[in-house]
Motif scaffolding. Structure first.
Motif, short mmCIF file in Angstrom:
data_model
loop_
_atom_site.label_atom_id
_atom_site.label_comp_id
_atom_site.label_asym_id
_atom_site.label_seq_id
_atom_site.Cartn_x
_atom_site.Cartn_y
_atom_site.Cartn_z
N GLN A 118 0.78 -1.22 0.00
CA GLN A 118 0.00 0.00 0.00
C GLN A 118 0.82 1.28 0.00
N CYS A 119 2.13 1.16 0.20
CA CYS A 119 2.97 2.36 0.23
C CYS A 119 4.17 2.26 -0.71
N TYR A 120 5.01 1.25 -0.50
CA TYR A 120 6.24 1.14 -1.28
C TYR A 120 5.98 0.89 -2.76
N THR A 121 5.05 -0.02 -3.05
CA THR A 121 4.79 -0.35 -4.46
C THR A 121 4.26 0.84 -5.26
N PRO A 122 3.24 1.57 -4.80
CA PRO A 122 2.79 2.73 -5.57
C PRO A 122 3.85 3.84 -5.65
N PHE A 123 4.61 4.03 -4.57
CA PHE A 123 5.67 5.04 -4.60
C PHE A 123 6.71 4.72 -5.67
N ILE A 124 7.16 3.47 -5.70
CA ILE A 124 8.19 3.07 -6.66
C ILE A 124 7.66 3.14 -8.09
N ALA A 125 6.37 2.84 -8.28
CA ALA A 125 5.78 2.94 -9.61
C ALA A 125 5.82 4.38 -10.10
N VAL A 126 5.50 5.34 -9.23
CA VAL A 126 5.56 6.76 -9.59
C VAL A 126 7.00 7.17 -9.85
N HIS A 129 8.21 6.01 -13.17
CA HIS A 129 7.62 6.85 -14.22
C HIS A 129 8.40 8.16 -14.34
N ALA A 130 8.76 8.75 -13.20
CA ALA A 130 9.53 9.99 -13.21
C ALA A 130 10.90 9.78 -13.85
N VAL A 131 11.51 8.63 -13.58
CA VAL A 131 12.82 8.33 -14.17
C VAL A 131 12.72 8.26 -15.69
N ARG A 132 11.67 7.62 -16.19
CA ARG A 132 11.50 7.50 -17.64
C ARG A 132 11.27 8.86 -18.30
N ASN A 133 10.74 9.81 -17.54
CA ASN A 133 10.52 11.15 -18.05
C ASN A 133 11.68 12.09 -17.76
N ASP A 134 12.75 11.53 -17.20
CA ASP A 134 13.95 12.29 -16.86
C ASP A 134 13.67 13.36 -15.80
N TRP A 135 12.75 13.05 -14.90
CA TRP A 135 12.46 13.94 -13.78
C TRP A 135 13.22 13.52 -12.53
N ASP A 137 16.42 10.52 -10.91
CA ASP A 137 17.51 9.59 -11.20
C ASP A 137 17.12 8.18 -10.80
N ILE A 138 17.71 7.20 -11.46
CA ILE A 138 17.47 5.80 -11.11
C ILE A 138 17.96 5.56 -9.69
N ARG A 139 17.12 4.91 -8.90
CA ARG A 139 17.48 4.68 -7.51
C ARG A 139 16.91 3.33 -7.06
N GLN A 140 17.66 2.63 -6.23
CA GLN A 140 17.21 1.36 -5.68
C GLN A 140 16.56 1.61 -4.33
N TRP A 141 15.25 1.39 -4.25
CA TRP A 141 14.52 1.61 -3.00
C TRP A 141 14.37 0.29 -2.25
N SER A 142 14.62 0.32 -0.96
CA SER A 142 14.48 -0.89 -0.13
C SER A 142 13.04 -1.02 0.34
N ARG A 143 12.57 -2.25 0.36
CA ARG A 143 11.22 -2.55 0.83
C ARG A 143 11.28 -3.20 2.21
N PRO A 144 10.19 -3.13 2.97
CA PRO A 144 10.19 -3.71 4.32
C PRO A 144 10.23 -5.23 4.29
N ARG A 145 10.86 -5.80 5.27
CA ARG A 145 10.91 -7.24 5.41
C ARG A 145 10.52 -7.63 6.83
N LYS A 146 10.06 -8.86 6.97
CA LYS A 146 9.71 -9.35 8.29
C LYS A 146 10.96 -9.44 9.15
N PRO A 147 10.88 -9.03 10.41
CA PRO A 147 12.03 -9.21 11.32
C PRO A 147 12.37 -10.69 11.44
N LYS A 148 13.65 -10.98 11.56
CA LYS A 148 14.07 -12.37 11.68
C LYS A 148 13.48 -13.02 12.92
N GLY A 149 13.07 -14.26 12.77
CA GLY A 149 12.51 -14.99 13.89
C GLY A 149 11.02 -14.82 14.08
#
Length: 370
Positions: A118-126, A129-135, A137-149
């Motif tokens: 509900q947050c990371y996926t729509p943000f990264i999609a936008v 889109h901005a990267v393709r329009n040269d608005w 820079d390409i960036r690797q965004w980290s997504r949340p993961r379950k805590p170990k254990g």
């Protein structure tokens, strides 16, 4: 030429009008007070000047990128809260901690999977889109993961999270009313997500090319899906409808399936009805749901020896610039691979194949049917 404040007869607010280094501006300040409007004039003039020198990246905001993304056919799903939270922030200033903070604020009690969807996926999609329009820079965004254990192995698995053999799926679909049965059949033989199928329009189906175009996928990127030969008669029957409703798949009442942010559509009645009818015959099949088709398709492609990259292309897991570029072009390797999915005789023998369109309006109530 510079920007100036002007009045319009149809508006109480001051407007900005002019051109700076070839960039034309004609927009409202949204303010009627002259002194406040002059401050906006000063700020906006600097923004336009910077943009003319350094490009769109220097001033583009998340809200502007989101608006452009939507106009380009992007999915609005879960985007509104993000626009309110990050809207006026410049893309060039956004960092990972801004995205993480937005997720915590908007979904304070949510599980990592929910924040991701509900947050990371729509943000990264936008952002993409901005990267393709040269608005941006390409960036690797980290997504949340379950805590170990924290992973717990449950004795019971939620329906739809595991694949089932196609023979078992065929018996279940045979117990459904025709309209939901057609939906389930297509899910099993395309690997599409339910929400992707419910939003599918006639213009996106190329029967001759055996190709389906998903313009707004879950991850915000368009993709192409091969059409199994088994589905050709179904699409041939459903597409020629001459009405204003563009959606391919509809309820038995002839209306599009309702799309909700939390679930795929109105298949629950069809699922429950099939389970009850099977239970009356002493058949216990409770592990089939809309998402089962996607998991079963993936598993069966592996069993059939389909290369992992081809499988991922079919399911939309392998998205790169090249695959997106050819979204509208039928891909022979993918079509050949999807046709390796097995088709049980019981599925081929369902009575609604004789006239899918006519049968689609027939409804079997709960507990009825043989």
């Amino acid at each position: 030429m510079v920007l100036k404040l002007i009045r319009r007869k149809d508006s109480p607010n001051w407007w900005l009008r002019g051109t700076i280094r070839g960039i034309s501006v004609y927009e409202s300040t949204g303010i009627a007070d002259r002194e406040a409007a002059e401050l906006i004039l000063t700020v906006r003039s600097k923004e336009v000047l910077d943009e003319s020198i350094f490009g769109r990246k220097v001033n583009a905001t998340f809200d502007q990128a989101a608006e452009s993304y939507l106009k380009g056919g992007g999915s609005p799903r879960f985007l509104s809260p993000l626009r309110k939270h990050l809207g006026m922030k410049h893309l060039r200033k956004l960092r990972q901690n801004d995205l993480d903070e937005a997720a915590r604020t908007l979904h304070p009690n949510a599980q990592p999977e929910t924040r991701n969807r509900q947050c990371y996926t729509p943000f990264i999609a936008v952002w993409n889109h901005a990267v393709r329009n040269d608005w941006a820079d390409i960036r690797q965004w980290s997504r949340p993961r379950k805590p170990k254990g924290t992973t717990r192995h449950r004795a019971e698995t939620r329906s739809g999270t595991r694949p089932v053999p196609y023979d078992r799926a065929a018996h279940f679909v045979a117990a459904m009313s025709p309209a939901p049965a057609m939906v389930m059949t297509t899910l099993f033989y395309t690997g599409m997500r339910p929400i992707e199928l419910f939003t599918l329009e006639e213009k996106d189906v190329d029967i001759a090319g055996r190709w389906i175009i998903i313009r707004n996928s879950k991850v915000g990127e368009p993709r192409g899906v091969p059409m199994h030969e088994f589905l050709v008669p179904l699409f041939e029957a459903l597409l020629p409808r001459k009405d204003r409703i563009q959606k391919v798949f509809r309820t038995f009442k002839g209306q599009p399936y309702t799309i909700s942010p939390e679930w795929g559509g109105q298949l629950s009645n069809g699922i429950v009805g099939a389970r009850k009818r099977l239970a009356r015959k002493g058949v216990d099949i409770t592990d089939v749901s809309p998402y089962t088709g996607r998991h079963s398709c993936s598993t069966e492609l592996v069993v059939a020896g389909v290369h992992p990259h081809i499988k991922d292309q079919i399911l939309g897991h392998a998205a790169n610039d090249m695959s997106r570029h050819y979204t509208n072009v039928p891909q022979a390797p993918l079509i050949e691979a999807i046709n390796k999915l097995p088709v049980p005789d019981i599925w081929r023998a369902l009575p609604w194949w004789e006239d899918p369109l006519a049968h689609s309006r027939r409804h079997v109530k709960w507990g009825r049917g043989e």
